[in-house]
Design an enzyme around this catalytic site. Sequence first.
Site, PDB file in Angstrom:
ATOM      1  N   TRP A   1       2.410   2.838  -2.416  1.00  0.00           N
ATOM      2  CA  TRP A   1       2.104   3.717  -3.549  1.00  0.00           C
ATOM      3  C   TRP A   1       0.761   4.397  -3.345  1.00  0.00           C
ATOM      4  O   TRP A   1       0.579   5.563  -3.703  1.00  0.00           O
ATOM      5  CB  TRP A   1       2.119   2.920  -4.851  1.00  0.00           C
ATOM      6  CG  TRP A   1       3.494   2.677  -5.399  1.00  0.00           C
ATOM      7  CD1 TRP A   1       4.635   2.539  -4.679  1.00  0.00           C
ATOM      8  CD2 TRP A   1       3.860   2.564  -6.777  1.00  0.00           C
ATOM      9  NE1 TRP A   1       5.707   2.333  -5.527  1.00  0.00           N
ATOM     10  CE2 TRP A   1       5.255   2.339  -6.818  1.00  0.00           C
ATOM     11  CE3 TRP A   1       3.148   2.599  -7.961  1.00  0.00           C
ATOM     12  CZ2 TRP A   1       5.954   2.167  -8.009  1.00  0.00           C
ATOM     13  CZ3 TRP A   1       3.841   2.436  -9.159  1.00  0.00           C
ATOM     14  CH2 TRP A   1       5.228   2.230  -9.186  1.00  0.00           C
TER      15      TRP A   1
ATOM     16  N   ASP B   1      -8.621  -9.708  -9.433  1.00  0.00           N
ATOM     17  CA  ASP B   1      -7.592 -10.046 -10.416  1.00  0.00           C
ATOM     18  C   ASP B   1      -7.858  -9.185 -11.651  1.00  0.00           C
ATOM     19  O   ASP B   1      -8.891  -9.343 -12.308  1.00  0.00           O
ATOM     20  CB  ASP B   1      -7.667 -11.529 -10.763  1.00  0.00           C
ATOM     21  CG  ASP B   1      -6.574 -11.971 -11.730  1.00  0.00           C
ATOM     22  OD1 ASP B   1      -5.877 -11.106 -12.292  1.00  0.00           O
ATOM     23  OD2 ASP B   1      -6.433 -13.192 -11.945  1.00  0.00           O
TER      24      ASP B   1
ATOM     25  N   LYS C   1       6.586  -0.958 -13.241  1.00  0.00           N
ATOM     26  CA  LYS C   1       7.919  -1.516 -13.023  1.00  0.00           C
ATOM     27  C   LYS C   1       8.227  -2.569 -14.080  1.00  0.00           C
ATOM     28  O   LYS C   1       7.374  -3.395 -14.413  1.00  0.00           O
ATOM     29  CB  LYS C   1       7.997  -2.171 -11.633  1.00  0.00           C
ATOM     30  CG  LYS C   1       9.338  -2.859 -11.355  1.00  0.00           C
ATOM     31  CD  LYS C   1       9.520  -3.164  -9.894  1.00  0.00           C
ATOM     32  CE  LYS C   1       8.531  -4.175  -9.366  1.00  0.00           C
ATOM     33  NZ  LYS C   1       8.713  -4.427  -7.933  1.00  0.00           N
TER      34      LYS C   1
ATOM     35  N   ASP D   1       3.293  -1.513  -9.508  1.00  0.00           N
ATOM     36  CA  ASP D   1       4.590  -1.919  -8.957  1.00  0.00           C
ATOM     37  C   ASP D   1       4.626  -3.441  -8.830  1.00  0.00           C
ATOM     38  O   ASP D   1       5.340  -3.994  -8.006  1.00  0.00           O
ATOM     39  CB  ASP D   1       4.808  -1.253  -7.593  1.00  0.00           C
ATOM     40  CG  ASP D   1       6.238  -1.402  -7.083  1.00  0.00           C
ATOM     41  OD1 ASP D   1       7.164  -1.446  -7.919  1.00  0.00           O
ATOM     42  OD2 ASP D   1       6.436  -1.473  -5.851  1.00  0.00           O
TER      43      ASP D   1
ATOM     44  N   GLY E   1       0.772  -1.239   0.000  1.00  0.00           N
ATOM     45  CA  GLY E   1       0.000   0.000   0.000  1.00  0.00           C
ATOM     46  C   GLY E   1       0.802   1.287   0.000  1.00  0.00           C
ATOM     47  O   GLY E   1       0.213   2.364   0.087  1.00  0.00           O
TER      48      GLY E   1
ATOM     49  N   ASP F   1      -5.854  -5.770  -5.614  1.00  0.00           N
ATOM     50  CA  ASP F   1      -4.807  -6.763  -5.390  1.00  0.00           C
ATOM     51  C   ASP F   1      -5.467  -8.129  -5.263  1.00  0.00           C
ATOM     52  O   ASP F   1      -6.675  -8.229  -5.043  1.00  0.00           O
ATOM     53  CB  ASP F   1      -4.016  -6.432  -4.115  1.00  0.00           C
ATOM     54  CG  ASP F   1      -2.640  -7.090  -4.111  1.00  0.00           C
ATOM     55  OD1 ASP F   1      -1.650  -6.388  -4.442  1.00  0.00           O
ATOM     56  OD2 ASP F   1      -2.536  -8.291  -3.806  1.00  0.00           O
TER      57      ASP F   1
END
Length: 238
Positions: A87, A129, A193, A153, A85, A113
């Site tokens: 970000w 998902d 990322k 991320d 959490g 998530d």
Amino acid sequence: MGKPPGKKNNSGRGQRDLTIRVKSARGRKMSSTLWLQRQLNDPYVKKAQAMGYRGRAAFKILELDDKYRFLVPGARVVDLGCAPGGWCQVAARRVNALGDKPGKAVGKIVAIDLQEVEPIAGCDIHVLDFLEEGADEKVKAWLDGPADVVMSDMAASSSGHKQTDHLRIMMLCEAAAHFAFDVLNPGGTFVAKVLAGGAEADLQQLLKQKFTKVVNVKPPASRSDSSEKFVVATGFRG
């Protein structure tokens, strides 16, 4: 003239080694011991704890936003794979999700998530998902419209094989990019990322077709020995 008693020279042998060293423990692998030692000596870890962030990764998005300015007051943001959490915490403050910046537009954060995440003030967090059918429509409904920023991320579980891990995270990043195409407003931003390793050319080509500007950057908070970097794509063409 003699030196005052009890004072050490600030150079050479007089310096103290302030590195915290972790003793190996029965049942703990050497790699785990080295990881723990690195964590205990990491200034970003200590700073995150002092500032109340859930992890050092918070400083990566802080540094990226300081440079590219996509988390503006009033922005609607989707955080993919948001656990733990950090970000979200940064984004909530910067887009004014709590409405505590007088005279500034109020933003909104929708975070998803695969696992449950402890609540974060100003963030709407769901277990979902993003690859499942209809996930994009659910997110837009929670967000009350299209997003201005999609950020990720996420990293696939490590296999221990460098090239395999690189391919896995690039596939995950490409999937996140396609999700962003479905939920972003024209002019929006995608931040994710990636891992250096040779398979990112296809992603770069894809993003350059959809965004006016695509850059790769390694923020200072990203460890120098890590192959991670971040792609920042701005000006979604819609």
